[in-house]
Write a protein that holds these residues in place. Structure first.
Motif, PDB file in Angstrom:
ATOM      1  N   GLU A  86       0.837  -1.232   0.180  1.00 20.23           N
ATOM      2  CA  GLU A  86      -0.006  -0.075  -0.117  1.00 20.23           C
ATOM      3  C   GLU A  86       0.905   1.261   0.058  1.00 20.23           C
ATOM      4  N   ARG A  89       2.134   1.645  -3.527  1.00 17.87           N
ATOM      5  CA  ARG A  89       0.932   1.974  -4.420  1.00 17.87           C
ATOM      6  C   ARG A  89       0.503   3.610  -4.245  1.00 17.87           C
ATOM      7  N   GLU A  93       0.745   6.129  -7.424  1.00 16.59           N
ATOM      8  CA  GLU A  93      -0.411   6.254  -7.868  1.00 16.59           C
ATOM      9  C   GLU A  93      -0.926   7.800  -7.475  1.00 16.59           C
TER      10      GLU A  93
END
Length: 121
Positions: A86, A89, A93
């Motif tokens: 996470e 990510r 992102e």
């Protein structure tokens, strides 16, 4: 689980994300059982196959394991595995857009000042 769904992604993915959040927040710990497929389906007003698909995805990710006749359980170190994934990510992102907004609004100094006042900087 909250039965309010958004149209931006499939419901099975939203269920998966909610279980992930529960693991990250410590609501589900290593060895804890996941709510039954039937209970989640009933409470969330979705098809049990949708919940099953979410749970199978979590199993494929190595976060939960199926115990025959008992249900699905959070695997050991699932939280640590999730934190790494996470974080990566988020940084790839979401952070670029957040960082660009901070710079665009001239908030970098304010945020650093606020963090240092709280002892975070």
């Amino acid at each position: 689980m909250d039965p309010d769904w958004n149209d931006s992604q499939p419901i099975y993915r939203q269920i998966r994300d909610r279980v992930v959040a529960m693991i990250l927040d410590g609501l589900l710990k290593d060895g804890d059982s996941l709510p039954s497929v039937r209970n989640v389906a009933t409470e969330s007003r979705v098809n049990p196959l949708t919940v099953l698909k979410a749970y199978q995805g979590l199993e494929a990710e190595g976060l939960v394991e199926k115990r025959r006749g008992l249900g699905m359980f959070v695997k050991a170190d699932a939280r640590e595995l999730l934190l790494g994934a996470e974080r990566a990510r988020f940084l790839s992102e979401r952070w670029p857009e957040i960082h660009a907004t901070i710079l665009r609004l001239g908030l970098a100094g304010e945020l650093l000042g606020a963090a240092s006042k709280r002892g975070e900087g």
